[in-house]
Design an enzyme around this catalytic site. Structure first.
Site, mmCIF file in Angstrom:
data_model
loop_
_atom_site.group_PDB
_atom_site.id
_atom_site.type_symbol
_atom_site.label_atom_id
_atom_site.label_comp_id
_atom_site.label_asym_id
_atom_site.label_seq_id
_atom_site.Cartn_x
_atom_site.Cartn_y
_atom_site.Cartn_z
ATOM 1 C CD GLN A 1 48.292 -29.719 -54.385
ATOM 2 O OE1 GLN A 1 49.495 -29.831 -54.131
ATOM 3 N NE2 GLN A 1 47.515 -30.771 -54.670
ATOM 4 C CG HIS B 1 52.703 -26.287 -51.972
ATOM 5 N ND1 HIS B 1 52.136 -27.458 -51.550
ATOM 6 C CD2 HIS B 1 52.800 -26.388 -53.328
ATOM 7 C CE1 HIS B 1 51.898 -28.249 -52.589
ATOM 8 N NE2 HIS B 1 52.296 -27.619 -53.677
ATOM 9 C CD GLU C 1 54.085 -28.034 -56.794
ATOM 10 O OE1 GLU C 1 53.097 -28.143 -57.544
ATOM 11 O OE2 GLU C 1 54.205 -28.669 -55.736
ATOM 12 C CG HIS D 1 49.106 -25.365 -57.482
ATOM 13 N ND1 HIS D 1 49.544 -24.823 -56.286
ATOM 14 C CD2 HIS D 1 49.576 -26.652 -57.485
ATOM 15 C CE1 HIS D 1 50.240 -25.719 -55.621
ATOM 16 N NE2 HIS D 1 50.273 -26.857 -56.313
ATOM 17 N NE ARG E 1 45.488 -33.198 -50.532
ATOM 18 C CZ ARG E 1 46.484 -33.559 -49.716
ATOM 19 N NH1 ARG E 1 46.452 -33.192 -48.450
ATOM 20 N NH2 ARG E 1 47.492 -34.273 -50.171
#
Length: 397
Positions: free
Chosen positions: A103, A105, A140, A261, A280
């Site tokens: 995936q 972001h 994240e 990642h 994804r």
């Protein structure tokens, strides 16, 4: 005037939290860590925060309602002015038995545009084809509690070409040549797109078979494990383009926008911006939007971004990634010292081992957490065990 159903806004509040039972989670890892009984189903993610998807509650009231009722007291004026009446981070514990999806972001600009476009098309937020669940980016960081490993960012193309060459498949030669001779970003973009294309299905099947046959090869073994977990998935070939990274307990990894990642195994504390935007690439049965994915992925080869903590003499390890929404501190509590928590910022304290005491008000045991509002009086952290503390990162108004 305080609403009669709401806890005092400046009080330290014990949180009731939710564990999400995704199929990649472990049946036993969180029960073993927290000393609870297994439920018989996977326990994948423990959520702590104010995200509407699974908000923590205090006294039966969702944390986002407490914050919205008095953001100046709960968040503090600087945080509320910077991020609005929302807790800017979400804290989790991950227990990974099977690989998560491959995936990426989006940036804030990409998230705002994508969210607005899907709203304009009338796609409901709970529609399985919906990509953007909110208008926020989602940087994240994960900090390992046990040995932890995953894939993170594109490996240098020449190194990936050498890895593909070891599979001994003539059909891979165009990709190997592109990775060896082309401009790195352009070569990775081309090969990544072709790997995900339906036209590559026969070659992907050959790659999958070759990986399973090469499972004894130390460098290829992790990718063979992915092939066993997700037979026939387009993401198996694409995973070969990414760096494999191992984290020992206490080590942390940061992931910014556009970095592909996949977490593969282990238990870790994860902190992120308060968003649920995920595009994804594979290793999933969920929606994959390849055209949008290609607009979001950063094809720059990169070395995984490890975050080295700064240690103080009392045993506090501060992880400070380049994200304004969050920072994380690991407190090793020996029973000899107290740790003074900073004031003026909203914090969540999570105990993962032993016992953590917040002043004279609350005692936390493994798996338990508390919210410390910005206006709380001076709070000390003590006990004997390990606790993690989340707070907003450094930001400029």
């Amino acid at each position: 005037m305080q609403h009669p159903d709401l806890p005092p806004p400046a009080a330290v509040l014990r949180l009731a939290t939710t564990i999400r039972p995704y199929d990649w989670g472990s049946v036993t890892a969180l029960p073993r860590l927290f000393g609870t009984e297994p439920t018989g189903e996977p326990q994948a993610e423990l959520w702590m925060g104010a995200h509407r998807g699974a908000p923590s509650t205090a006294g039966g009231v969702p944390l986002y309602e407490l914050i919205a009722h008095d953001p100046a007291v709960t968040l503090g004026a600087p945080t509320a002015e910077r991020f609005g009446p929302e807790l800017p981070y979400l804290l989790k514990v991950l227990a990974i038995e099977r690989p998560l999806s491959l995936q990426v972001h989006p940036t804030t600009e990409q998230a705002e545009a994508g969210y607005a476009a899907e709203n304009a098309r009338g796609i409901p937020l709970d529609d399985r084809t919906r990509t953007y669940k909110d208008a926020s980016h989602k940087p994240e960081m994960v900090c390992a509690l046990t040995p932890f490993h995953g894939l993170c960012g594109f490996r240098a193309p020449a190194a990936t070409a050498a890895l593909l060459d070891r599979l001994g498949l003539p059909g891979l030669r165009p990709w190997i040549d592109a990775l060896t001779t082309g401009e790195p970003g352009a070569a990775l973009r081309r090969v990544f797109a072709e790997m995900l294309d339906d036209a590559a299905r026969p070659l992907r099947a050959d790659v999958e078979r070759a990986l399973l046959e090469a499972a004894e090869d130390d460098e290829l073994a992790v990718y063979a494990g992915i092939a066993r977990a997700y037979p026939g998935d387009p993401g198996i070939a694409a995973a070969l383009l990414l760096n494999h990274v191992d984290l020992a307990p206490g080590e942390a990894l940061y992931l910014g926008a556009g970095v592909p990642h996949a977490y593969l195994g282990g238990i870790g504390v994860e902190i992120m911006a308060n968003s649920d935007n995920v595009l994804r690439c594979g290793l999933t049965s969920k929606h994959v939007d390849v055209p949008e994915l290609m607009r979001v992925v950063d094809f720059t080869p990169t070395v995984p971004h490890r975050v080295e903590p700064a240690e103080d003499p009392r045993g506090a390890y501060a992880y400070r990634p380049p994200a304004p929404e969050f920072a994380l501190t690991r407190h090793e509590l020996t029973g000899e010292h107290t740790h003074q928590l900073p004031g003026g910022v909203p914090q969540i304290v999570l105990c993962v081992e032993g016992e953590a005491r917040l002043g004279d008000e609350l005692t936390l045991r493994p798996g338990e957490s508390a919210f410390v509002p910005a206006a709380a009086p001076s709070v000390t952290l003590a006990g004997k065990g390990t606790a993690y503390r989340a707070e907003p990162g450094a930001f400029t108004m």
